[in-house]
Design a protein around this motif. Structure first.
Motif, short mmCIF file in Angstrom:
data_model
loop_
_atom_site.label_atom_id
_atom_site.label_comp_id
_atom_site.label_asym_id
_atom_site.label_seq_id
_atom_site.Cartn_x
_atom_site.Cartn_y
_atom_site.Cartn_z
N ALA A 16 -3.76 -25.72 35.11
CA ALA A 16 -4.83 -25.34 34.96
C ALA A 16 -5.36 -24.30 33.63
CB ALA A 16 -4.78 -24.07 36.14
N PHE A 17 -4.51 -24.31 32.72
CA PHE A 17 -4.64 -23.64 31.68
C PHE A 17 -5.21 -24.77 30.58
CE2 PHE A 17 -4.55 -21.02 27.87
CZ PHE A 17 -4.13 -21.68 26.96
N LEU A 18 -4.75 -26.02 30.80
CA LEU A 18 -5.05 -27.20 29.80
C LEU A 18 -6.52 -27.04 29.55
CD1 LEU A 18 -4.08 -29.47 28.11
CD2 LEU A 18 -4.09 -30.92 29.64
N PRO A 19 -7.53 -27.29 30.64
CA PRO A 19 -8.76 -27.29 30.07
C PRO A 19 -9.45 -26.04 29.47
CG PRO A 19 -8.51 -27.11 32.63
CD PRO A 19 -7.12 -27.27 32.02
N GLU A 20 -8.92 -25.05 29.78
CA GLU A 20 -9.14 -23.66 29.09
C GLU A 20 -8.74 -23.97 27.39
OE1 GLU A 20 -10.37 -21.84 32.40
OE2 GLU A 20 -10.58 -21.32 30.27
N ALA A 21 -7.63 -24.51 27.20
CA ALA A 21 -7.42 -24.73 25.82
C ALA A 21 -8.18 -25.62 25.32
CB ALA A 21 -6.08 -25.28 25.70
N LYS A 22 -8.90 -26.69 26.12
CA LYS A 22 -9.49 -27.70 25.52
C LYS A 22 -11.06 -27.14 25.18
CE LYS A 22 -7.32 -31.85 27.08
NZ LYS A 22 -7.04 -32.74 27.88
N ALA A 23 -11.21 -25.89 26.17
CA ALA A 23 -12.57 -25.64 26.02
C ALA A 23 -12.93 -24.65 24.54
CB ALA A 23 -13.02 -24.73 27.25
N ILE A 24 -11.71 -24.52 23.79
CA ILE A 24 -11.86 -23.68 22.62
C ILE A 24 -12.71 -24.61 21.73
CG2 ILE A 24 -10.52 -22.60 20.72
CD1 ILE A 24 -8.23 -22.53 22.38
N ALA A 25 -13.88 -24.12 21.24
CA ALA A 25 -14.67 -24.85 20.50
C ALA A 25 -15.31 -23.96 19.27
CB ALA A 25 -16.00 -25.34 21.28
#
Lengths: 525, 400
Positions: free
Chosen positions: A516-525
């Motif tokens: 669940a956290f992975l997309p949040e980390a990937k969303a860092i832009a």
């Protein structure tokens, strides 16, 4: 450093440790390790192939493995009450009840109307006695509807201050005819349990029966509860005790002879129980008991038994070894419980710190990701805490129970030695009486002679009784040890599987949280 | 003929705390190898370059940790770099942990079984390796920060560091005598006061100052908590190890089929330990090291603010001096010149400082993103491994 010096002298040893650490380069070391295929040496994602090889799995793929584990629930014999798709329900809070078949037979789950075993609760009630549907060699004999379920619950504090005590509800559900009712509920306090054990020990131990030991007293623990500390440690202490009392009763009724004992029946059924006074920690009776124990210990040392039966010598040695090993294992598990609790605390602490960092971070997306990381770590800390309960209740407490049980087992071997000594003493006495009689033959004192002859008969009887007792206790011990070993193996097998399943659950939750956290980390832009 | 530490793809993953370095093929630096001799670590610094300022296109030199510190200090002392964030010096290699373990191993050798000794040795080697990897990474990143910076890469001392095939220790001694650690020896505690005391007219720097002061405290705390968390994790892995050993001991005595059961359990715990250990190490490499690095980098950013604040203070002083000179009618030209220079210096620091701090934020965000993603992916991978390992073992145990 002296250790380095010792290792650096080539002349002393060709220890490769020395050569690796002191001379060879890291790169070569790594090459050597990858040749040995030891992925433990490399962290990070360096060796994907090596890792897969390390983990021998009976399944083809993790997904397939997960599916079959859910289908094979060891803890319910019938349809599951909870939704199999929601892994959270695997650890739903519930009052555990155990179904036992006739104690004479091996316990298996009963089908049909009796409640199915619900899966393990991790926090904090963990049921140790789920019986897997084992295929036992005795199973044919056990086709029966006998069962007994016992639960210890609802701890209640009675009274105030130092005279306060906890009262527990003991509920027995059974269809056995020796009980007067199908379902009975009584209130018992800790000293009642101790009293029961005391009675059973005095009745049965000398016959070679392994009487399950009662839970241990804890003056410190109870004082906290009495004084009214409502903190977590008091709550945990009460729960620990409640669980121990339940296990104690279940073990006791599992014993075919003890189940039928009137004291046990009275304990489970009577609304009023005479207060067991001799169990007070520092009472006069307590001191007397300590003295007796010491005397016994001295006696043991002076009895040198001629062991004609190798089985007993072997078994005694085995139990000595097992005692040592179990204590070691128990210590390691206790360490695990402690460290996992620490891990939980430290994870929670990191979570807070990460949240603060996220607040301070001025880049919006990174700030949000850090806050989410903090939330994940908070959930993980709860996971660790739950797992530490499983560590404790599933394994640590069980091992503790067995360490105490082994002491009881060693005790019955001692009882056998005492029986043997009694028999020998009687033989010695008989011999003396015969000698005395022989002497009196030449003394022409007819009434004394008669007395001597009577005494000879008396002691002949005692010798015969002593021999019978010794043989009986030997037979009992053989049977008891056989039963004990069977139970021990079964308990451990069941518990290990349960424990591994608790670990599976924890890991599956971890996967859930991190995915669940992975997309949040990937969303860092 | 160089032996690399690992495959190239893994080297990419190793260089994690700072990203987008070594993208410029004109100057590529890495540390492919390192030697540990007693207390000293010798890093092999390998350079590939197309720049004509270097004598050869490819070369390697051995360097010690102290050489890196020398290089860092000379850059810090260089006036013209005052407006840049100086890449933080790599910390000294710390082998205290594995060394302690080695000591214990040596002492307990006689009382251990061959298997226990072999296992402990294996663990020790793994720990040594982990420390090695960390220290190589952090030294490598330091050099790569320099090589990827438009100004630092041209630094004469940097070139000497990379190229000079003799021992640098003579130069190091001279440098110490020359500089005497001017900037370094300044009382750092005056740092915070000076920075906070500055009357900031520039909105950008005002924000940066507030952010950096707060963030540096938080990230230091987060680093410490992450370290504690990882240590606990490693303790749990250790316990699995002991449990495995205890189960094996129990199995050794059991003559029944239960023995195989126990051995299987021991095996499970041993494998669990490896996974748990790896989880802890990866978390350390991706999370704790990341936080550690940026704690140092934040400090370097604060140092830049400090230098700028000093320049501003100097400028304000020069203004006062000019006023005084004008009042007295003495040395006005000199005072004017001084004031002009101070202003120039301050403006230059402000201009480059702004650029540096902006790119610093970008760099930090990218690094956090990369590391958080990698850490998460590794955690998932290890957890999945655990699950399949456990479920496989449960199947085997049930079927027994």
């Amino acid at each position: 450093m002296s250790c380095m010096r010792r290792f650096c002298h080539e002349t002393q040893s060709h220890d490769s440790l020395h050569s690796c650490m002191c001379r060879r380069s890291v790169a070569l070391l790594l090459l050597k390790m990858s040749e040995e295929r030891d992925p433990a040496a490399l962290s990070g994602s360096a060796q994907t192939e090596g890792e897969e090889d390390l983990f021998v799995s009976a399944m083809e793929s993790p997904e397939a493995a997960r599916l079959s584990a859910e289908d094979i629930s060891p803890s319910s014999n019938g349809p599951r009450d909870d939704d199999p798709d929601d892994p959270d329900d695997l650890f739903a809070e519930a009052t555990e009840e155990v179904s036992l078949d006739s104690p004479e037979r091996q316990p298996i789950l009963s089908d049909g109307p009796s409640p199915a075993i619900t899966p393990v609760t991790i926090s904090p009630r963990v049921d140790v006695f789920d019986r897997s549907p084992d295929l036992d060699e005795d199973e044919e004999e056990n086709r029966d509807t006998f069962d007994i379920q016992i639960s210890v619950s609802d701890p209640e504090k009675v009274g105030d201050g130092m005279n306060a005590y906890m009262v527990y509800k003991v509920m027995t559900k059974t269809s056995l005819s020796i009980f007067s009712r199908d379902e009975v509920c009584v209130k018992r306090r800790f000293s009642d349990f101790l009293g029961l054990h005391s009675k059973l020990a005095s009745k049965y131990m000398h016959m070679g029966y392994i009487v399950p030991p009662a839970p241990e007293k804890s003056i410190v623990g109870m004082t906290k509860v009495k004084v009214g500390k409502e903190d977590l440690s008091s709550v945990e202490f009460v729960e620990k005790r409640r669980s121990a009392l339940e296990r104690y009763l279940l073990r006791t009724v599992k014993h075919p002879a003890l189940l039928k004992d009137p004291d046990v029946l009275q304990f489970l059924e009577s609304s009023e129980l005479p207060r067991a006074v001799s169990t007070q920690a520092l009472s006069g009776a307590g001191i007397l008991r300590m003295v007796n124990k010491a005397a016994d210990a001295v006696n043991k040392m002076t009895i040198k038994m001629n062991e004609s039966d190798a089985w007993f010598e072997e078994k005694q040695q085995q139990f000595e070894n097992l005692d040592v090993q179990l204590r070691k294992l128990h210590a390691s598990v206790e360490s695990l419980v402690c460290h996992r609790k620490e891990l939980s605390v430290n994870t929670a602490s990191f979570a807070k710190s990460a949240a603060m960092l996220g607040n301070s971070e001025d880049h919006t997306a990174l700030s949000r990701a850090l806050s989410q990381l903090a939330e994940v770590e908070e959930k993980i800390d709860q996971l660790h805490q739950d797992q530490s309960y499983a560590d404790f209740y599933l394994i640590s407490e069980l091992l503790g129970d067995y360490v105490r049980l082994i002491t009881a087992v060693k005790g019955v071997f001692d009882q056998r030695m005492k029986a043997w000594a009694k028999w020998q003493d009687a033989q010695v006495m008989l011999q003396r009486k015969r000698e005395a009689e022989a002497k009196l033959q030449y003394a022409s004192k007819p009434d004394k002679l008669q007395q001597a002859t009577d005494e000879i008969r008396e002691w002949e009887g005692k010798v015969q009784q002593g021999e019978r007792d010794f043989e009986q206790i030997s037979k009992n011990i053989r049977r008891e040890v056989g039963r004990f070993e069977k139970d021990r193996v079964k308990d451990f097998r069941v518990v290990i599987i349960k424990y591994l399943e608790s670990l599976v659950h924890t890991q599956q939750q971890l996967i859930k949280y991190w995915e669940a956290f992975l997309p949040e980390a990937k969303a860092i832009a | 003929n160089m032996t690399s530490i690992s495959e190239d793809s893994d080297k990419e993953k190793m260089r994690s705390v700072s990203v987008d370095l070594n993208n410029d093929a004109s100057l590529v630096i890495d540390i492919p190898d390192a030697l540990c001799e007693r207390d000293k670590v010798k890093f092999t610094v390998h350079t590939k370059t197309t720049l004509s300022s270097f004598q050869k296109p490819e070369f390697s030199v051995p360097r010690q940790h102290e050489d890196f510190i020398w290089l860092h200090d000379t850059i810090v002392e260089t006036e013209e770099y005052a407006g840049f964030i100086i890449p933080p010096a790599p910390p000294k290699p710390d082998f205290e942990g594995p060394r302690e373990k080695m000591h214990k191993l040596g002492e307990g050798e006689s009382s251990m079984t061959k298997e226990e000794y072999a296992k402990m040795k294996q663990e020790l080697e793994a720990e040594y390796l982990a420390v090695f990897k960390k220290t190589v990474q952090v030294h490598e990143v330091f050099l790569q920060r320099l090589s990827s910076h438009p100004m630092f890469r041209k630094d004469r001392n940097f070139q000497i560091f990379l190229e000079y095939d003799q021992d640098l220790s003579v130069r190091r001694k001279n440098a110490k005598e020359m500089f005497g650690g001017f900037f370094k020896n300044m009382v750092k505690s005056a740092d915070e006061v000076l920075i906070s005391g500055v009357k900031e007219v520039d909105e950008f720097f005002e924000q940066e100052k507030n952010f950096l002061l707060d963030y540096s405290i938080k990230i230091k705390d987060a680093t410490a908590k992450a370290e504690k968390m990882t240590r606990s994790h490693k303790n749990v892995a250790d316990d699995y190890n002991h449990i495995s050993g205890a189960l094996n001991n129990t199995a050794a005595d059991n003559n029944t089929a239960f023995k195989k059961h126990l051995e299987k359990c021991a095996e499970v715990f041993e494998k669990l330990r490896k996974v748990e250990d790896r989880m802890a190490s990866d978390q350390e490499l991706k999370l704790t090291e990341l936080l550690r690095y940026y704690t140092r980098d934040i400090q370097a950013a604060k140092d830049l603010l400090y230098r700028r604040a000093r320049a501003l203070a100097d400028y304000e002083n020069s203004n006062k001096a000019l006023d005084k000179a004008r009042l007295k009618g003495k040395d006005v030209a000199q005072a004017e010149e001084n004031q002009k220079q101070c202003l120039q210096k301050f403006d230059k620091l402000s201009e480059s400082g702004k650029k540096e701090l902006t790119s610093f934020k970008a760099r930090r965000v990218v690094a956090f993103r990369k590391n958080l993603i990698e850490m998460t992916e590794l955690e998932i991978k290890h957890a999945k491994n655990s699950v399949s390992l456990l479920q496989g073992s449960i199947e085997i145990l049930k079927s027994n």
